[in-house]
Every structure is written in C-alpha cells, then in structure tokens.
Scaffold this motif. Structure first.
Motif, PDB file in Angstrom:
ATOM      1  N   LEU A 150       0.891  -1.318   0.091  1.00 20.37           N
ATOM      2  CA  LEU A 150      -0.104   0.076  -0.068  1.00 20.37           C
ATOM      3  C   LEU A 150       0.812   1.124   0.103  1.00 20.37           C
ATOM      4  CD1 LEU A 150      -2.693  -0.936   2.537  1.00 20.37           C
ATOM      5  CD2 LEU A 150      -2.995  -0.492   0.220  1.00 20.37           C
ATOM      6  N   ASP A 151       2.233   0.971   0.469  1.00 24.93           N
ATOM      7  CA  ASP A 151       3.032   2.209   0.436  1.00 24.93           C
ATOM      8  C   ASP A 151       2.336   3.644   1.032  1.00 24.93           C
ATOM      9  OD1 ASP A 151       5.389   3.320  -0.116  1.00 24.93           O
ATOM     10  OD2 ASP A 151       5.074   3.959  -2.149  1.00 24.93           O
ATOM     11  N   LEU A 152       1.756   3.347   2.328  1.00 26.48           N
ATOM     12  CA  LEU A 152       1.592   4.506   3.033  1.00 26.48           C
ATOM     13  C   LEU A 152       2.763   5.449   3.660  1.00 26.48           C
ATOM     14  CD1 LEU A 152      -1.290   2.714   5.013  1.00 26.48           C
ATOM     15  CD2 LEU A 152      -1.441   4.128   3.067  1.00 26.48           C
ATOM     16  N   PRO A 153       2.654   6.497   3.831  1.00 23.15           N
ATOM     17  CA  PRO A 153       3.778   7.389   4.026  1.00 23.15           C
ATOM     18  C   PRO A 153       4.172   6.948   5.502  1.00 23.15           C
ATOM     19  CG  PRO A 153       1.864   8.868   3.943  1.00 23.15           C
ATOM     20  CD  PRO A 153       1.742   7.505   3.328  1.00 23.15           C
ATOM     21  N   ASP A 154       5.379   6.699   5.880  1.00 22.06           N
ATOM     22  CA  ASP A 154       6.042   6.705   7.416  1.00 22.06           C
ATOM     23  C   ASP A 154       4.880   5.605   8.198  1.00 22.06           C
ATOM     24  OD1 ASP A 154       7.780   6.909   9.539  1.00 22.06           O
ATOM     25  OD2 ASP A 154       6.514   8.600  10.144  1.00 22.06           O
ATOM     26  N   GLY A 190      -0.107   2.443  11.708  1.00 18.51           N
ATOM     27  CA  GLY A 190      -0.111   3.763  11.923  1.00 18.51           C
ATOM     28  C   GLY A 190       0.715   4.308  10.718  1.00 18.51           C
ATOM     29  N   TYR A 191       0.408   5.448  10.064  1.00 16.68           N
ATOM     30  CA  TYR A 191       1.078   5.994   9.372  1.00 16.68           C
ATOM     31  C   TYR A 191       1.108   7.703   9.521  1.00 16.68           C
ATOM     32  CZ  TYR A 191      -3.081   7.830   7.011  1.00 16.68           C
ATOM     33  OH  TYR A 191      -4.194   8.406   7.090  1.00 16.68           O
ATOM     34  N   HIS A 192       1.981   8.421   8.943  1.00 18.09           N
ATOM     35  CA  HIS A 192       2.127   9.900   9.531  1.00 18.09           C
ATOM     36  C   HIS A 192       2.151  10.477   7.939  1.00 18.09           C
ATOM     37  CE1 HIS A 192       3.711  13.668  10.484  1.00 18.09           C
ATOM     38  NE2 HIS A 192       3.194  13.126  11.944  1.00 18.09           N
ATOM     39  N   GLU A 203      -6.569  -2.076  11.796  1.00 16.89           N
ATOM     40  CA  GLU A 203      -7.090  -0.421  12.201  1.00 16.89           C
ATOM     41  C   GLU A 203      -5.887   0.432  11.831  1.00 16.89           C
ATOM     42  OE1 GLU A 203      -8.232  -0.516  16.455  1.00 16.89           O
ATOM     43  OE2 GLU A 203      -9.702  -1.951  16.005  1.00 16.89           O
ATOM     44  N   VAL A 204      -6.506   1.340  10.858  1.00 15.18           N
ATOM     45  CA  VAL A 204      -5.370   2.437  10.367  1.00 15.18           C
ATOM     46  C   VAL A 204      -5.662   3.718  11.208  1.00 15.18           C
ATOM     47  CG1 VAL A 204      -4.786   3.315   8.023  1.00 15.18           C
ATOM     48  CG2 VAL A 204      -5.780   0.971   8.314  1.00 15.18           C
ATOM     49  N   ARG A 205      -4.544   4.663  11.538  1.00 20.72           N
ATOM     50  CA  ARG A 205      -4.633   5.680  11.920  1.00 20.72           C
ATOM     51  C   ARG A 205      -3.664   6.705  11.603  1.00 20.72           C
ATOM     52  NH1 ARG A 205      -8.837   4.041  12.258  1.00 20.72           N
ATOM     53  NH2 ARG A 205     -10.047   3.687  14.249  1.00 20.72           N
ATOM     54  N   ASN A 206      -3.988   7.715  11.141  1.00 22.06           N
ATOM     55  CA  ASN A 206      -2.866   8.919  10.620  1.00 22.06           C
ATOM     56  C   ASN A 206      -2.450   9.517  12.105  1.00 22.06           C
ATOM     57  OD1 ASN A 206      -1.197  10.693   9.518  1.00 22.06           O
ATOM     58  ND2 ASN A 206      -2.972  11.855   8.519  1.00 22.06           N
ATOM     59  N   GLN A 207      -0.989   9.212  12.263  1.00 24.34           N
ATOM     60  CA  GLN A 207      -0.441   9.537  13.415  1.00 24.34           C
ATOM     61  C   GLN A 207      -0.296  11.229  13.567  1.00 24.34           C
ATOM     62  OE1 GLN A 207       0.112   7.347  16.050  1.00 24.34           O
ATOM     63  NE2 GLN A 207      -1.131   6.380  14.515  1.00 24.34           N
ATOM     64  N   ALA A 208      -0.336  11.762  12.261  1.00 22.69           N
ATOM     65  CA  ALA A 208      -0.349  13.238  12.257  1.00 22.69           C
ATOM     66  C   ALA A 208      -1.291  13.873  12.683  1.00 22.69           C
ATOM     67  CB  ALA A 208       0.011  13.684  10.841  1.00 22.69           C
ATOM     68  N   ARG A 209      -2.599  13.345  12.925  1.00 19.35           N
ATOM     69  CA  ARG A 209      -3.733  13.954  13.575  1.00 19.35           C
ATOM     70  C   ARG A 209      -4.286  13.417  14.909  1.00 19.35           C
ATOM     71  NH1 ARG A 209      -8.709  11.994  12.525  1.00 19.35           N
ATOM     72  NH2 ARG A 209      -9.709  14.048  12.492  1.00 19.35           N
ATOM     73  N   VAL A 210      -3.468  12.257  15.323  1.00 22.55           N
ATOM     74  CA  VAL A 210      -4.114  11.841  16.948  1.00 22.55           C
ATOM     75  C   VAL A 210      -4.074  12.905  17.816  1.00 22.55           C
ATOM     76  CG1 VAL A 210      -3.226  10.602  18.804  1.00 22.55           C
ATOM     77  CG2 VAL A 210      -2.860   9.815  16.404  1.00 22.55           C
ATOM     78  N   HIS A 211      -3.271  14.069  17.856  1.00 23.03           N
ATOM     79  CA  HIS A 211      -3.324  15.262  18.840  1.00 23.03           C
ATOM     80  C   HIS A 211      -4.799  15.901  18.649  1.00 23.03           C
ATOM     81  CE1 HIS A 211      -2.071  17.277  15.229  1.00 23.03           C
ATOM     82  NE2 HIS A 211      -2.558  18.368  15.679  1.00 23.03           N
ATOM     83  N   ALA A 267       5.599  14.017  15.402  1.00 24.36           N
ATOM     84  CA  ALA A 267       6.569  14.488  14.123  1.00 24.36           C
ATOM     85  C   ALA A 267       6.684  13.412  13.054  1.00 24.36           C
ATOM     86  CB  ALA A 267       7.849  14.886  14.511  1.00 24.36           C
ATOM     87  N   ASP A 268       6.467  12.066  13.582  1.00 25.23           N
ATOM     88  CA  ASP A 268       6.426  10.913  12.637  1.00 25.23           C
ATOM     89  C   ASP A 268       5.860   9.758  13.403  1.00 25.23           C
ATOM     90  OD1 ASP A 268       8.297   9.994  14.441  1.00 25.23           O
ATOM     91  OD2 ASP A 268      10.130  10.538  13.088  1.00 25.23           O
ATOM     92  N   SER A 269       5.427   8.685  12.743  1.00 28.18           N
ATOM     93  CA  SER A 269       5.053   7.389  13.553  1.00 28.18           C
ATOM     94  C   SER A 269       6.050   6.860  14.736  1.00 28.18           C
ATOM     95  CB  SER A 269       4.744   6.381  12.397  1.00 28.18           C
ATOM     96  OG  SER A 269       3.650   6.660  11.643  1.00 28.18           O
TER      97      SER A 269
END
Length: 189
Positions: free
Chosen positions: A27-31, A62-64, A94-102, A117-119
C-alpha cells in the motif's frame, strides 16, 4: 541488536502478521508502522509458549501524513486499506494517521497529546515501554524494528510505566495484560 534480531525472528514466524506487513508494504503509506499488540503480544506469546495469535484483537497500522490531517483524508486511507484485505483481517487492521492523533486524543482519553513528528514518535507515548514497539517491512524485505525504549522489558516479561510520559492508564492496562499473560511482572515505579 541481538534482541532486535530475536524479535524479528518471532514476527516473521507469525503468518497472519507477515500477511498484514506485506500488504501494508504494498500500500506504500507514508511513514507506516505496525505497532502495539500486533508486535509485543507476538513476543509475549513466543516467550510464554502460547500460539502466535493468542490475544491478538487487531493490527494497529499507523502512518504519518501531515499534508492533510482531515478526518476525510484519513477515512479515504482507511477505506483503501480495508479494500486490500479479505476477512477476517479486513476487520482487524485498524489504520490511523499519526499526524492527526493530537486532534482527538484528549477528548477521548482526557490527557493532552502534543502533535507527533512521525509514526515512530507515537511509540514514545505508550503507557509502557513494553507496548512501545513497532515494525515495518521494507521494500527490500528487511524488517525495521522501532523500539525507542529498547526491547529489554519485553524479553524480561516486565511492564513498567513510560519513563518519559506518565499516563493515568498504566496500571489498568498493565493488569489487563497480566490477566492474559500471568507471567508478566508489573513494576510500578
């Protein structure tokens, strides 16, 4: 390095985890990283003589991607990932964008959460160093293990609070893990 190699051998011996990692790589998701129970529980199972999939409820992927932290962008990725798996893995990844957890963490858990800053940085926020471990299967087949606190606690079957981020949920989480793996020792200081 010896413990990283040992963990890699354990992870590679779990066919369902390797299927998730191979699909995530494609799938090549970022980070991206697979982390939490999908990783540390495999080690606990191996060390305590249990089936590799014992206790595995989900696969945290997780991806970022800071370029779009909207829920809609994350949901598109969630749908794309779900389409890449057949049941039962479709429901377990379960997929989550770590850039939006906050953006949602404090409302859900009642504790502030600074942007990541990153996963890999997410691993430094887990309630225990034992839980703060992730892995990624690289394009060339190498496995990257990310363990900011090291792997000693996992292989010692020890749960202790995160030394850099105190959370209110440590003891509850540790006791739940100990109920499934009674061999675990909880160190509260």
């Amino acid at each position: 390095m010896r413990l990283e190699r040992r963990l890699e051998d354990i992870l590679r011996a779990a066919p369902s985890l390797m299927q998730v990692m191979e699909t995530a790589r494609a799938l090549d998701l970022p980070d991206w990283l697979i982390f939490s129970g999908a990783i540390y529980q495999r080690a606990l199972n191996h060390l305590t003589g249990r089936d590799p999939d014992y206790g595995i409820k989900d696969y945290d992927l997780g991806y970022h991607d800071g370029s779009d932290v909207s829920y809609e962008a994350e949901d598109r990725v969630i749908q794309r990932v779900a389409a890449a798996f057949a049941p039962p893995l479709r429901e377990m990844v379960e997929v989550r964008n770590q850039a939006r957890v906050h953006l949602w963490f404090e409302a859900k858990f009642g504790e502030p959460y600074e942007p990541l800053a990153d996963s890999a940085e997410a691993l430094t926020r887990f309630t225990s160093p034992t839980f703060g471990v992730g892995a990624r299967l690289e394009a060339d087949g190498r496995m990257r293990i990310v363990a900011p606190f090291g792997l000693e606690d996992i292989f010692a079957l020890r749960l202790r609070p995160n030394p850099t981020r105190k959370t209110s949920g440590f003891l509850r989480t540790a006791l739940a893990a100990q109920a499934r793996w009674p061999e675990l020792t909880i160190v509260e200081s």
